[in-house]
Design a protein around this motif. Structure first.
Motif, PDB file in Angstrom:
ATOM      1  N   GLN A  44       1.937  -1.805  -7.301  1.00 46.56           N
ATOM      2  CA  GLN A  44       2.836  -0.665  -7.209  1.00 46.56           C
ATOM      3  C   GLN A  44       2.372   0.541  -8.007  1.00 46.56           C
ATOM      4  O   GLN A  44       3.074   1.558  -8.066  1.00 46.56           O
ATOM      5  N   VAL A  45       1.216   0.442  -8.637  1.00 44.08           N
ATOM      6  CA  VAL A  45       0.731   1.544  -9.471  1.00 44.08           C
ATOM      7  C   VAL A  45      -0.716   1.868  -9.108  1.00 44.08           C
ATOM      8  O   VAL A  45      -1.386   1.099  -8.415  1.00 44.08           O
ATOM      9  N   ASN A  46      -1.180   3.014  -9.570  1.00 45.36           N
ATOM     10  CA  ASN A  46      -2.585   3.385  -9.420  1.00 45.36           C
ATOM     11  C   ASN A  46      -3.257   3.272 -10.787  1.00 45.36           C
ATOM     12  O   ASN A  46      -3.359   4.257 -11.521  1.00 45.36           O
ATOM     13  N   ALA A  47      -3.638   2.066 -11.135  1.00 50.44           N
ATOM     14  CA  ALA A  47      -4.273   1.821 -12.419  1.00 50.44           C
ATOM     15  C   ALA A  47      -5.776   2.031 -12.294  1.00 50.44           C
ATOM     16  O   ALA A  47      -6.418   1.464 -11.403  1.00 50.44           O
ATOM     17  N   ARG A  48      -6.340   2.820 -13.172  1.00 54.22           N
ATOM     18  CA  ARG A  48      -7.762   3.130 -13.116  1.00 54.22           C
ATOM     19  C   ARG A  48      -8.603   1.863 -13.210  1.00 54.22           C
ATOM     20  O   ARG A  48      -8.332   0.984 -14.035  1.00 54.22           O
ATOM     21  N   PHE A  49      -9.593   1.755 -12.342  1.00 58.29           N
ATOM     22  CA  PHE A  49     -10.567   0.658 -12.301  1.00 58.29           C
ATOM     23  C   PHE A  49      -9.983  -0.666 -11.782  1.00 58.29           C
ATOM     24  O   PHE A  49     -10.638  -1.699 -11.870  1.00 58.29           O
ATOM     25  N   ALA A  50      -8.774  -0.633 -11.253  1.00 61.42           N
ATOM     26  CA  ALA A  50      -8.120  -1.867 -10.805  1.00 61.42           C
ATOM     27  C   ALA A  50      -8.099  -1.995  -9.290  1.00 61.42           C
ATOM     28  O   ALA A  50      -7.300  -2.745  -8.747  1.00 61.42           O
ATOM     29  N   SER A  51      -8.989  -1.281  -8.591  1.00 56.90           N
ATOM     30  CA  SER A  51      -8.860  -1.185  -7.134  1.00 56.90           C
ATOM     31  C   SER A  51      -8.888  -2.534  -6.439  1.00 56.90           C
ATOM     32  O   SER A  51      -8.076  -2.792  -5.547  1.00 56.90           O
ATOM     33  N   ALA A  52      -9.802  -3.413  -6.814  1.00 59.00           N
ATOM     34  CA  ALA A  52      -9.900  -4.704  -6.120  1.00 59.00           C
ATOM     35  C   ALA A  52      -8.613  -5.505  -6.268  1.00 59.00           C
ATOM     36  O   ALA A  52      -8.054  -6.013  -5.286  1.00 59.00           O
ATOM     37  N   TYR A  53      -8.139  -5.610  -7.481  1.00 58.88           N
ATOM     38  CA  TYR A  53      -6.934  -6.394  -7.741  1.00 58.88           C
ATOM     39  C   TYR A  53      -5.712  -5.759  -7.087  1.00 58.88           C
ATOM     40  O   TYR A  53      -4.921  -6.422  -6.409  1.00 58.88           O
ATOM     41  N   ALA A  54      -5.553  -4.436  -7.285  1.00 58.99           N
ATOM     42  CA  ALA A  54      -4.376  -3.749  -6.749  1.00 58.99           C
ATOM     43  C   ALA A  54      -4.352  -3.772  -5.223  1.00 58.99           C
ATOM     44  O   ALA A  54      -3.306  -3.995  -4.603  1.00 58.99           O
ATOM     45  N   VAL A  55      -5.510  -3.547  -4.599  1.00 53.35           N
ATOM     46  CA  VAL A  55      -5.582  -3.590  -3.139  1.00 53.35           C
ATOM     47  C   VAL A  55      -5.248  -4.982  -2.624  1.00 53.35           C
ATOM     48  O   VAL A  55      -4.501  -5.147  -1.642  1.00 53.35           O
ATOM     49  N   SER A  56      -5.770  -6.008  -3.289  1.00 51.98           N
ATOM     50  CA  SER A  56      -5.508  -7.379  -2.836  1.00 51.98           C
ATOM     51  C   SER A  56      -4.029  -7.720  -2.926  1.00 51.98           C
ATOM     52  O   SER A  56      -3.473  -8.366  -2.034  1.00 51.98           O
ATOM     53  N   LYS A  57      -3.366  -7.280  -3.985  1.00 57.73           N
ATOM     54  CA  LYS A  57      -1.954  -7.607  -4.160  1.00 57.73           C
ATOM     55  C   LYS A  57      -1.050  -6.749  -3.267  1.00 57.73           C
ATOM     56  O   LYS A  57      -0.010  -7.219  -2.793  1.00 57.73           O
ATOM     57  N   THR A  58      -1.454  -5.503  -3.021  1.00 64.73           N
ATOM     58  CA  THR A  58      -0.703  -4.677  -2.084  1.00 64.73           C
ATOM     59  C   THR A  58      -0.759  -5.283  -0.683  1.00 64.73           C
ATOM     60  O   THR A  58       0.258  -5.369   0.022  1.00 64.73           O
ATOM     61  N   ALA A  59      -1.949  -5.699  -0.278  1.00 62.67           N
ATOM     62  CA  ALA A  59      -2.099  -6.335   1.034  1.00 62.67           C
ATOM     63  C   ALA A  59      -1.328  -7.653   1.092  1.00 62.67           C
ATOM     64  O   ALA A  59      -0.747  -8.003   2.125  1.00 62.67           O
ATOM     65  N   LEU A  60      -1.311  -8.374  -0.021  1.00 61.15           N
ATOM     66  CA  LEU A  60      -0.558  -9.630  -0.068  1.00 61.15           C
ATOM     67  C   LEU A  60       0.931  -9.370   0.160  1.00 61.15           C
ATOM     68  O   LEU A  60       1.596 -10.095   0.917  1.00 61.15           O
ATOM     69  N   ASN A  61       1.462  -8.342  -0.486  1.00 59.30           N
ATOM     70  CA  ASN A  61       2.879  -8.004  -0.284  1.00 59.30           C
ATOM     71  C   ASN A  61       3.175  -7.733   1.187  1.00 59.30           C
ATOM     72  O   ASN A  61       4.178  -8.194   1.740  1.00 59.30           O
ATOM     73  N   ARG A  62       2.287  -6.978   1.821  1.00 59.58           N
ATOM     74  CA  ARG A  62       2.461  -6.650   3.243  1.00 59.58           C
ATOM     75  C   ARG A  62       2.360  -7.910   4.097  1.00 59.58           C
ATOM     76  O   ARG A  62       3.110  -8.075   5.074  1.00 59.58           O
ATOM     77  N   PHE A  63       1.461  -8.800   3.725  1.00 63.88           N
ATOM     78  CA  PHE A  63       1.302 -10.042   4.461  1.00 63.88           C
ATOM     79  C   PHE A  63       2.588 -10.873   4.411  1.00 63.88           C
ATOM     80  O   PHE A  63       3.000 -11.460   5.425  1.00 63.88           O
ATOM     81  N   ILE A  64       3.224 -10.920   3.246  1.00 64.17           N
ATOM     82  CA  ILE A  64       4.472 -11.679   3.128  1.00 64.17           C
ATOM     83  C   ILE A  64       5.561 -11.096   4.019  1.00 64.17           C
ATOM     84  O   ILE A  64       6.404 -11.823   4.559  1.00 64.17           O
ATOM     85  N   GLU A  65       5.544  -9.783   4.218  1.00 58.73           N
ATOM     86  CA  GLU A  65       6.493  -9.185   5.164  1.00 58.73           C
ATOM     87  C   GLU A  65       6.280  -9.752   6.565  1.00 58.73           C
ATOM     88  O   GLU A  65       7.247 -10.012   7.300  1.00 58.73           O
ATOM     89  N   TYR A  66       5.025  -9.973   6.940  1.00 59.09           N
ATOM     90  CA  TYR A  66       4.727 -10.558   8.249  1.00 59.09           C
ATOM     91  C   TYR A  66       5.066 -12.036   8.303  1.00 59.09           C
ATOM     92  O   TYR A  66       5.475 -12.556   9.352  1.00 59.09           O
ATOM     93  N   VAL A  67       4.896 -12.734   7.185  1.00 60.00           N
ATOM     94  CA  VAL A  67       5.333 -14.132   7.138  1.00 60.00           C
ATOM     95  C   VAL A  67       6.818 -14.207   7.474  1.00 60.00           C
ATOM     96  O   VAL A  67       7.258 -15.051   8.268  1.00 60.00           O
ATOM     97  N   SER A  68       7.596 -13.316   6.893  1.00 66.11           N
ATOM     98  CA  SER A  68       9.040 -13.306   7.135  1.00 66.11           C
ATOM     99  C   SER A  68       9.369 -12.987   8.590  1.00 66.11           C
ATOM    100  O   SER A  68      10.282 -13.568   9.176  1.00 66.11           O
ATOM    101  N   ILE A  69       8.604 -12.068   9.181  1.00 72.20           N
ATOM    102  CA  ILE A  69       8.845 -11.680  10.571  1.00 72.20           C
ATOM    103  C   ILE A  69       8.488 -12.812  11.531  1.00 72.20           C
ATOM    104  O   ILE A  69       9.243 -13.121  12.466  1.00 72.20           O
TER     105      ILE A  69
END
Length: 297
Positions: free
Chosen positions: A182-207
């Motif tokens: 949920q944040v733009n933390a400097r140098f955290a792109s890999a981790y943040a992108v993976s967790k953002t995509a994970l959140n979106r994936f869970i939305e599809y699990v629910s659907i």
């Protein structure tokens, strides 16, 4: 370097177990919510996964623990058995890397062969590289893409092979995410992108699996190996206990249905669940909050 700031819900911030999520009724046997339930925890050999495993076994569940290291799993199994309390522990361990699709398939097969069903699955395995330099200065595979492989592909692998079984039991699927999504933390792109995509994936699990209660849950900021490795300023922010996410997960998956309205959404263990229900439930349900979208205000 200062820690990143994010918008948060106006509820009490919790950093340890609090009365509304106390697991004592489950541990004492006053509630049989988890008796006969089969719980599968990935990333179970240490840290958050081990704490979650311990809470389920103390609540009387049958437990399957999966992690990469057989040696670490053996130690973890001994620990959760020693903490089982009055319940007779039933624990299976299987070594598997969540990024290895065939290994996950085989691990789930062994769990089903042993127990015949699945009721609750916790996708906890995850990694992070240090948040210390731009992504172009990291190795493109071992430091960046490997993070996505474990955190996102690993969760997909777990979901792919467990959801058909959870469909049969109207079970629960919990993916451990991070507020870093949920944040733009400097140098955290890999981790943040993976967790953002994970959140979106869970939305599809629910659907696509509406009878399964699915959650992407931030466990709090805890002094784990991943946090110490990743975040240079971890000592200032890693103030939450390992028991907080474990107790929160039990409350979300106890079968009462009380918090099923959060299914398919992001939820933080730091949020007081009673206050979330009282003050935010109507808006979350009616306004489509706690999901990934472009917001214009």
């Amino acid at each position: 370097m200062s820690s990143p700031q994010s918008r948060n819900l106006s509820v009490t911030a919790r950093h340890d177990v609090y009365p509304a999520i106390s697991p004592e009724t489950y541990f004492s046997g006053s509630s049989d919510a988890f008796r006969s339930k089969v719980v599968l925890v990935f990333g179970a050999s240490k840290g958050i996964g081990l704490s979650i495993s311990s809470f389920y076994i103390r609540a009387g569940a049958k437990l399957a623990m999966i992690s990469r290291s057989e040696k670490a799993l053996a130690v973890a199994k001994d620990q959760v058995i020693s903490e089982a309390g009055s319940f007779k522990p039933d624990v299976l361990t299987v070594a598997a890397d969540v990024a290895d699709t065939k290994a996950v398939e085989e691990a789930v097969r062994q769990v089903i062969e042993a127990y015949g069903r699945l009721d609750i699955v916790i996708a906890n395995a995850g990694i992070s590289s240090p948040w210390t330099k731009p992504f172009v200065e990291n190795d493109p595979y071992s430091d960046w893409w490997r993070t996505l492989e474990v955190n996102l592909r690993g969760t997909y692998n777990v979901a792919h092979y467990t959801l058909p079984h959870l469909d049969k039991t109207s079970g629960s699927f919990v993916a451990i995410t991070s507020a870093a999504s949920q944040v733009n933390a400097r140098f955290a792109s890999a981790y943040a992108v993976s967790k953002t995509a994970l959140n979106r994936f869970i939305e599809y699990v629910s659907i696509e699996h509406p009878t399964v209660k699915s959650f992407s849950m931030h466990p709090g900021t805890i002094k784990t190996d991943s946090v110490i490795t990743a975040i240079p300023y971890w000592e200032r922010i890693a103030i939450d206990t390992l028991q907080l996410p474990a107790a929160t997960v039990l409350k979300l998956t106890d079968g009462s249905g009380r918090f099923d309205w959060i299914s398919g959404k992001f939820v933080s263990a730091n949020w007081d669940l009673e206050e979330l229900e009282r003050d935010w439930k109507e808006d979350i349900m009616n306004k489509g909050l706690l999901i990934t979208r472009i917001l214009v205000e």
